[in-house]
Motif scaffolding. Structure first.
Motif, PDB file in Angstrom:
ATOM      1  N   THR A 243      -5.134   5.530   7.098  1.00 24.61           N
ATOM      2  CA  THR A 243      -5.229   4.000   7.018  1.00 24.61           C
ATOM      3  C   THR A 243      -6.407   3.501   6.081  1.00 24.61           C
ATOM      4  OG1 THR A 243      -5.353   1.798   7.880  1.00 24.61           O
ATOM      5  CG2 THR A 243      -6.220   3.508   9.305  1.00 24.61           C
ATOM      6  N   GLY A 244      -6.615   2.644   5.409  1.00 27.22           N
ATOM      7  CA  GLY A 244      -7.649   2.240   4.664  1.00 27.22           C
ATOM      8  C   GLY A 244      -8.176   0.905   5.139  1.00 27.22           C
ATOM      9  N   SER A 245      -8.005   0.514   6.354  1.00 26.29           N
ATOM     10  CA  SER A 245      -8.580  -0.709   6.619  1.00 26.29           C
ATOM     11  C   SER A 245      -8.909  -0.520   8.278  1.00 26.29           C
ATOM     12  CB  SER A 245      -7.354  -1.792   6.541  1.00 26.29           C
ATOM     13  OG  SER A 245      -7.310  -2.572   7.848  1.00 26.29           O
ATOM     14  N   THR A 246     -10.402  -1.123   8.369  1.00 24.06           N
ATOM     15  CA  THR A 246     -10.828  -0.910   9.500  1.00 24.06           C
ATOM     16  C   THR A 246     -10.103  -1.560  10.734  1.00 24.06           C
ATOM     17  OG1 THR A 246     -12.851  -1.254   8.489  1.00 24.06           O
ATOM     18  CG2 THR A 246     -13.025  -1.597  10.877  1.00 24.06           C
ATOM     19  N   VAL A 247      -9.487  -2.802  10.556  1.00 25.06           N
ATOM     20  CA  VAL A 247      -8.758  -3.505  11.463  1.00 25.06           C
ATOM     21  C   VAL A 247      -7.343  -2.665  11.925  1.00 25.06           C
ATOM     22  CG1 VAL A 247      -7.461  -5.521  12.202  1.00 25.06           C
ATOM     23  CG2 VAL A 247      -9.491  -5.905  10.883  1.00 25.06           C
ATOM     24  N   ALA A 248      -6.718  -2.042  10.864  1.00 26.16           N
ATOM     25  CA  ALA A 248      -5.787  -1.329  10.987  1.00 26.16           C
ATOM     26  C   ALA A 248      -6.104   0.056  11.608  1.00 26.16           C
ATOM     27  CB  ALA A 248      -4.869  -1.045   9.815  1.00 26.16           C
ATOM     28  N   HIS A 249      -7.238   0.638  11.494  1.00 27.24           N
ATOM     29  CA  HIS A 249      -7.657   1.727  12.037  1.00 27.24           C
ATOM     30  C   HIS A 249      -7.623   1.573  13.625  1.00 27.24           C
ATOM     31  CE1 HIS A 249     -11.093   5.238  12.236  1.00 27.24           C
ATOM     32  NE2 HIS A 249      -9.926   5.278  12.979  1.00 27.24           N
ATOM     33  N   ILE A 250      -8.505   0.380  14.108  1.00 26.88           N
ATOM     34  CA  ILE A 250      -8.656   0.196  15.454  1.00 26.88           C
ATOM     35  C   ILE A 250      -7.119  -0.201  16.143  1.00 26.88           C
ATOM     36  CG2 ILE A 250      -9.668  -1.505  17.409  1.00 26.88           C
ATOM     37  CD1 ILE A 250     -11.904  -1.991  15.109  1.00 26.88           C
ATOM     38  N   ALA A 251      -6.456  -0.831  15.605  1.00 24.32           N
ATOM     39  CA  ALA A 251      -5.237  -1.179  15.878  1.00 24.32           C
ATOM     40  C   ALA A 251      -4.319  -0.009  16.280  1.00 24.32           C
ATOM     41  CB  ALA A 251      -4.580  -2.201  14.990  1.00 24.32           C
TER      42      ALA A 251
ATOM     43  N   TYR B 188     -16.860   4.145   5.744  1.00 23.30           N
ATOM     44  CA  TYR B 188     -16.846   4.052   4.331  1.00 23.30           C
ATOM     45  C   TYR B 188     -15.478   4.156   3.654  1.00 23.30           C
ATOM     46  CZ  TYR B 188     -16.781   9.237   4.411  1.00 23.30           C
ATOM     47  OH  TYR B 188     -16.430  10.235   4.608  1.00 23.30           O
ATOM     48  N   LEU B 189     -14.646   4.825   4.321  1.00 23.85           N
ATOM     49  CA  LEU B 189     -13.183   5.125   3.452  1.00 23.85           C
ATOM     50  C   LEU B 189     -12.523   4.062   3.800  1.00 23.85           C
ATOM     51  CD1 LEU B 189     -12.460   8.405   5.629  1.00 23.85           C
ATOM     52  CD2 LEU B 189     -12.793   8.245   3.213  1.00 23.85           C
ATOM     53  N   HIS B 190     -13.018   3.127   4.297  1.00 27.36           N
ATOM     54  CA  HIS B 190     -12.064   1.650   4.183  1.00 27.36           C
ATOM     55  C   HIS B 190     -12.622   0.588   3.239  1.00 27.36           C
ATOM     56  CE1 HIS B 190     -10.897   3.037   8.403  1.00 27.36           C
ATOM     57  NE2 HIS B 190     -10.601   3.651   7.715  1.00 27.36           N
ATOM     58  N   SER B 191     -13.680   0.986   2.579  1.00 33.76           N
ATOM     59  CA  SER B 191     -14.371   0.105   1.434  1.00 33.76           C
ATOM     60  C   SER B 191     -14.320   0.527   0.168  1.00 33.76           C
ATOM     61  CB  SER B 191     -15.711  -0.344   2.077  1.00 33.76           C
ATOM     62  OG  SER B 191     -16.256  -0.480   0.813  1.00 33.76           O
ATOM     63  N   ARG B 192     -13.779  -0.002  -0.554  1.00 31.15           N
ATOM     64  CA  ARG B 192     -13.712   0.427  -2.009  1.00 31.15           C
ATOM     65  C   ARG B 192     -15.139   0.913  -2.396  1.00 31.15           C
ATOM     66  NH1 ARG B 192      -9.237  -0.114  -5.186  1.00 31.15           N
ATOM     67  NH2 ARG B 192      -7.412  -0.888  -3.959  1.00 31.15           N
ATOM     68  N   ARG B 193     -15.974  -0.011  -2.514  1.00 39.04           N
ATOM     69  CA  ARG B 193     -17.160   0.263  -3.041  1.00 39.04           C
ATOM     70  C   ARG B 193     -17.833   1.389  -2.555  1.00 39.04           C
ATOM     71  NH1 ARG B 193     -21.489  -3.760  -1.836  1.00 39.04           N
ATOM     72  NH2 ARG B 193     -20.494  -4.048   0.035  1.00 39.04           N
ATOM     73  N   ALA B 194     -17.986   1.760  -0.858  1.00 38.11           N
ATOM     74  CA  ALA B 194     -18.432   2.459  -0.360  1.00 38.11           C
ATOM     75  C   ALA B 194     -17.943   4.041  -0.641  1.00 38.11           C
ATOM     76  CB  ALA B 194     -18.591   2.365   1.104  1.00 38.11           C
ATOM     77  N   THR B 195     -16.537   4.024  -0.615  1.00 34.05           N
ATOM     78  CA  THR B 195     -15.681   5.080  -0.925  1.00 34.05           C
ATOM     79  C   THR B 195     -16.173   5.696  -2.144  1.00 34.05           C
ATOM     80  OG1 THR B 195     -13.677   4.437   0.100  1.00 34.05           O
ATOM     81  CG2 THR B 195     -13.475   6.011  -1.331  1.00 34.05           C
ATOM     82  N   ALA B 196     -16.265   4.720  -3.249  1.00 28.94           N
ATOM     83  CA  ALA B 196     -16.563   5.206  -4.608  1.00 28.94           C
ATOM     84  C   ALA B 196     -17.849   5.957  -4.445  1.00 28.94           C
ATOM     85  CB  ALA B 196     -16.654   4.113  -5.484  1.00 28.94           C
ATOM     86  N   VAL B 197     -18.856   5.325  -3.947  1.00 36.41           N
ATOM     87  CA  VAL B 197     -20.391   5.813  -3.953  1.00 36.41           C
ATOM     88  C   VAL B 197     -20.417   7.181  -3.162  1.00 36.41           C
ATOM     89  CG1 VAL B 197     -22.660   5.541  -3.507  1.00 36.41           C
ATOM     90  CG2 VAL B 197     -21.218   3.621  -4.511  1.00 36.41           C
ATOM     91  N   MET B 198     -19.709   7.273  -1.980  1.00 34.59           N
ATOM     92  CA  MET B 198     -20.012   8.133  -1.488  1.00 34.59           C
ATOM     93  C   MET B 198     -19.265   9.620  -1.859  1.00 34.59           C
ATOM     94  SD  MET B 198     -21.944   7.260   1.068  1.00 34.59           S
ATOM     95  CE  MET B 198     -21.990   8.953   1.855  1.00 34.59           C
ATOM     96  N   HIS B 199     -18.282   9.314  -2.586  1.00 33.99           N
ATOM     97  CA  HIS B 199     -17.363  10.482  -3.039  1.00 33.99           C
ATOM     98  C   HIS B 199     -17.929  10.800  -4.412  1.00 33.99           C
ATOM     99  CE1 HIS B 199     -14.110   9.251  -0.053  1.00 33.99           C
ATOM    100  NE2 HIS B 199     -14.565  10.632   0.203  1.00 33.99           N
ATOM    101  N   SER B 200     -18.944  10.026  -4.995  1.00 36.65           N
ATOM    102  CA  SER B 200     -19.420  10.567  -6.343  1.00 36.65           C
ATOM    103  C   SER B 200     -20.827  11.373  -6.095  1.00 36.65           C
ATOM    104  CB  SER B 200     -19.852   9.428  -7.198  1.00 36.65           C
ATOM    105  OG  SER B 200     -20.796   8.625  -6.659  1.00 36.65           O
TER     106      SER B 200
END
Lengths: 299, 673
Positions: free
Chosen positions: B181-189, B95-107
């Motif tokens: 990081t804010g990207s799932t691919v980068a996270h794994i890499a 959820y930290l890597h998606s703008r939508r999910a981040t906004a909702v989870m942190h609200s």
């Protein structure tokens, strides 16, 4: 209820918000207007406690929002871009929200089901965007929040559903003294709902007004005379705009309505009409130069 | 449940049941698959495995499946440990890597610690539950079935513990990396890159400096770093005794620290980082120039390898690599292909690297020509094995006096130190990289510093300088432990000729051992540099086994006259050695394609020439010359056929056409053409 003081926020080199001040009273509906890219969503994400400001303060009910579950527990934020857990049905999501919001109302949840008429067993992520928005309102209203923050809320809803949703929200405002902040890029959309309006442009608040004040203060008068137009037609009030076409004068005047009318009557006009003013016109005349600037982007 | 509970009070706890359940509900399938795999490769496998008749072999086989570091079947387990924790950590924090999910989870009414702890706990639960279940199944089977004969409860507990430990460690590292990081691919890499980065970067740096600086040697062993990163550790066996209580506790502590650091970083992280490759603005230059530097070193090492170290090609590699790295990093950071506006940063990088390169190539610090004064040298290591130096010097392992020769030695004798310094100076005057062996010279200075260099040394070319060193007592003591060995500690000595089917002789009588050891020592001490560096073929071996069953291997060289005459006196010589008269005939042949490089017109069915003249057979046994086996066209394979009392035999050796040979032998060689 909501107070933003000197809020600034930059994303890298880009200054998204620059010393923004807004003030939303308890139990009022505040319309946040601005063209796309003005910074509405950024401001709203600060109000919802998602973003951390660079400078300035944001308080709701006197407390900071960021990282403060105590405030967030009476605040519902419905974003433009919705997000629900994959795999979760409406019912399951309701249970999740019920565990988060102390003021959750199951009674309401059941009462509202016929209004939205969506099967509670359906998975939310499989619904259309418009239906997801309805679910967000349904669940948001059931949390009986004291503050609702809505970002472009009725986008994607059909006119009938818009009306239903607004009725529900306004009913909440009336019954529970809910404070609502709603953003839109469309002035007409908010005209009937809001009592306060703030206009955000390029990261700054251009103007913040009480709509009732505006409407009772500014008047559009059409006056026709048999002969020459008397030069000193009005003694009081501020003329925002004057347009003369032969012996017909169109006036946009700020001032007390009864007093202005009696002054004009004294000049013995052939016709004296008080014409309805749209919110759009009020803004354009009230704001003068800036008004024309934002007219093109707001409407 | 009482939802209407007082609205005014709001409890803040680190774990939120709703959040934990949401993770379990969404990601249970990862856990289930992991469990299924574990059950299949462990208990199920054990139950259906057909057991060999030999019980100890079966034991070994099954116990090995419970060792996550062993190769073979449980390589699958290592793969699972390297993937499942990463997958779970990425999923629960996605959820930290998606703008939508981040906004909702942190609200929602949580603070970041609650979000962090709940998701971490859910992830760990999903990760460790399958391990527990598999362990319990194994225990159940162990108690109720025949499996208890093959492994014990202890093996199961050890397996559970180590699997859980490594799962947790990888999970916590992945969570930590995810905060940056804010990207799932980068996270794994990034998670996997981090595992190999420290080792990889050091190796690349070494490789590049070696090409730029004559004599460069690194004494920072990258091998030690390996154990700090679980993926690297799983790639190589750390040894069974590595996991003591202290190690386990240290790894657990590290996992906890990674999680704590991750929570702290999460608190600092801006929600708008979702979607960015690097979440923190201050880390972006680190990322950008890190990628640039790594790409530069990689390309430099590659082009140096291709061009055999040509400086201009290396520089070309640097420019190409750094440019590619820089542009790639910029594209990722700006999320746009139009990154030309960032050229200034690259120019800055080029300027810094140019200064560095100029500094290195002009040897600004005097690295290349630094030779210590003899009086400042305490001792010097001269040898081919830097690992040995590392073990003896850096890791302070006690020097085992009878240790086998590992290719190097410490010299403390002043004469030897002086001679090695002379050699060092000579190497600096003629910096040629020719065919030679890589030697390390590591000085231990009297202020405790080390000065390490590596040169390619051709023993023939530097014979005059090497001769006194090789003939010194110190050298011989190190290379031939028998020189210092107490004959009383020798259990037995075995001498055998590998060319014949004759049985080797084993000396076990203490008097004989004493005599033999004394003569061998005498021969070794008399051996000259030329004899020590001559090309010999390992025909006759001597194994000296001490009372601790530790064997040391020697070759019986032709120059060991004293030993040979002792063997003859004792009558052993004829019963173990190949005697020329036992050879009936020999054949000459051009090597077949598989034996040498395909440079000459070597036909697979090549000609054979048979030789039965005794004089020529003896010449074929002893003919020798410089070992230049690069030109396959000049090599001849000689096969000897013969018969002894122990049976018939045959053996081969390779000779070279340019070696000095009699006229009649040359005639035979010509017949091959």
């Amino acid at each position: 209820m909501i107070e933003v003081r000197e809020l600034s926020k930059s994303f890298g080199q880009f200054k998204a918000l620059d010393k923004v001040n807004i003030n939303v009273n308890k139990s009022s509906v505040y319309g946040l207007l601005g063209p796309n890219g003005a910074g509405k969503t950024t401001l709203i994400k600060h109000l919802a406690g998602v973003y951390r400001q660079d400078t300035g303060t944001i308080t709701i009910d006197g407390q900071p929002v960021y990282e403060n579950p105590a405030v967030k527990s009476f605040l519902v934020y419905i974003p433009d871009d919705l997000y629900f857990f994959s795999q979760y049905s409406i019912e399951e999501t309701a249970r999740f929200y019920a565990s988060l919001y102390p003021t959750w109302d199951w009674e309401r949840y059941r009462l509202l089901q016929p209004v939205f008429s969506i099967e509670p067993q359906r998975r939310i992520t499989r619904l259309s965007k418009g239906m997801q928005k309805q679910v967000a309102f349904w669940l948001g209203i059931c949390a009986t929040p004291r503050v609702m923050i809505l970002d472009e809320p009725v986008d994607g809803l059909d006119p009938v559903m818009r009306k239903k949703v607004w009725n529900l929200v306004l009913q909440d405002v009336a019954e529970h003294e809910t404070t609502v902040l709603v953003s839109s890029h469309n002035l007409r959309e908010l005209e009937d709902i809001c009592d306060h309006v703030g206009i955000l442009h390029n990261g700054t608040i251009l103007v913040e007004k009480d709509l009732d004040d505006l409407k009772t203060d500014v008047h559009k008068l059409q006056v026709a005379f048999a002969g020459e137009v008397p030069p000193d037609l009005l003694q009081t009030g501020t003329v925002l705009h004057r347009e003369q076409n032969g012996s017909i004068v169109l006036l946009i005047v700020k001032g007390d309505k009864d007093r202005l009318l009696s002054e004009v009557q004294r000049a013995n006009p052939v016709i004296l009409d008080v014409l309805p003013l749209t919110l759009e016109e009020i803004f354009i005349y009230e704001l003068g130069g800036i008004g024309y600037d934002i007219q093109s982007v707001l409407i | 449940m009482n939802w209407g509970e007082s609205a005014m009070t709001f409890k803040v706890s680190l774990f939120n049941k709703g959040l934990v359940i949401s993770d379990l509900k969404r990601f249970w399938w990862v856990s289930a698959l992991y469990g299924l795999f574990l059950i299949l490769i462990l208990p199920f496998h054990h139950m259906v495995q057909e057991m060999p008749a030999n019980n100890s072999w079966g034991k070994e086989m099954l116990q090995r499946t419970l060792d996550i570091f062993s190769v073979g079947q449980s390589g699958l387990q290592a793969i699972l440990i390297c993937t499942v924790p990463v997958i779970l950590a990425v999923l629960v924090f996605r959820y930290l890597h998606s703008r939508r999910a981040t906004a909702v989870m942190h609200s929602l009414p949580f603070n970041r610690y609650t979000l962090f702890c709940s998701h971490s706990a859910a992830g760990l639960l999903l990760l460790l539950l399958p391990v527990m279940v598999t362990g319990l199944v194994l225990m159940g089977l162990n108690v109720t079935t025949h499996l208890k004969e093959y492994y014990s409860l202890w093996h199961i507990l050890r397996w559970m513990g180590l699997t859980a430990l490594f799962d947790t460690l990888l999970f916590s590292i992945t969570v930590f990396v995810g905060m940056f990081t804010g990207s799932t691919v980068a996270h794994i890499a990034f998670t996997y890159i981090l595992q190999v980065l420290p080792t990889g970067f050091l190796v690349l740096l070494d490789e590049n400096l070696r090409n730029l600086l004559y004599g460069y040697a690194s004494i920072n062993n990258p091998g030690n770093l390996r154990h700090d990163f679980p993926v690297m550790m799983l790639a190589g066996y750390p040894g069974n005794d590595y996991f003591t209580t202290a190690t386990v506790a240290a790894y657990l502590l590290v996992a906890a620290l990674f999680l704590a650091a991750a929570a702290y970083v999460y608190k600092l992280r801006h929600a708008e980082a979702a979607g960015e490759v690097v979440a923190f603005a201050i880390m972006r230059p680190v990322f950008k120039y890190g990628v640039t530097a790594c790409a530069m070193l990689l390309a430099g090492a590659y082009f140096a390898g291709v061009s055999r170290g040509s400086f201009s090609i290396i520089v070309f590699g640097y420019i190409l690599g750094s440019l590619l790295g820089y542009v790639t990093a910029e594209i990722l950071l700006q999320k746009s292909l139009r990154v030309w506006s960032a050229y200034r940063g690259y120019l800055g990088y080029v300027a810094v690297i140019t200064v560095l390169l100029l500094g290195i190539t002009t040897d600004a610090t005097g690295y290349v020509h630094r030779v210590p004064e003899p009086e400042n040298v305490n001792k010097v290591y001269f040898g081919t094995n830097i690992g040995e130096w590392m073990r003896l010097e850096k890791l302070n392992n006690t020097i085992d006096q009878n240790a086998e020769y590992m290719g190097g030695n410490f010299f403390e004798d002043r004469n030897n130190i002086r001679n090695i310094l002379l050699l060092h100076r000579q190497l600096l005057q003629s910096p040629l990289t020719e065919n030679g062996i890589d030697y390390y010279i590591v000085y231990t200075l009297d202020n405790g510093d080390y000065l390490a260099r590596r040169y390619s040394i051709d023993e023939k070319r530097y014979a005059s300088l090497l001769k006194p060193v090789y003939e010194s007592l110190e050298y011989k003591q190190a290379r031939f432990p028998v020189v210092t060995q107490d004959p009383a500690n020798i259990k037995l000595i075995e001498i055998g000729d590998d060319r014949t089917p004759k049985r080797p002789v084993v000396l076990a009588d203490s008097a004989e051992i004493r005599e033999f050891a004394a003569r061998l020592k005498q021969d070794v001490l008399h051996a000259t540099f030329e004899e020590l560096t001559a090309n010999w073929e390992e025909n006759v071996h001597i194994n000296i086994v001490d009372v601790n069953e530790k064997p040391v291997h020697y070759n019986l060289r032709d120059s060991y006259r004293s030993v040979i005459s002792w063997l003859k006196d004792k009558g052993y010589y004829e019963s173990i050695m190949l005697l020329p008269e036992e050879i009936e005939y020999a054949t000459l042949e051009r090597p077949t394609v598989s034996e040498g490089y395909k440079t000459g017109p070597a036909s697979p069915a090549s000609k054979r020439v048979e030789i039965r003249e005794r004089r020529l057979i003896e010449e074929l046994l002893s003919v020798s010359g410089p070992d230049e086996f690069t030109n396959a066209g000049k090599i001849i394979t000689v096969t000897f056929y013969g018969r002894t009392i122990a049976g018939s035999f045959q053996f081969k050796r390779s000779i070279h056409r340019d070696w000095p040979a009699s006229a009649s032998l040359r005639e035979y060689m010509k017949q091959l053409d």
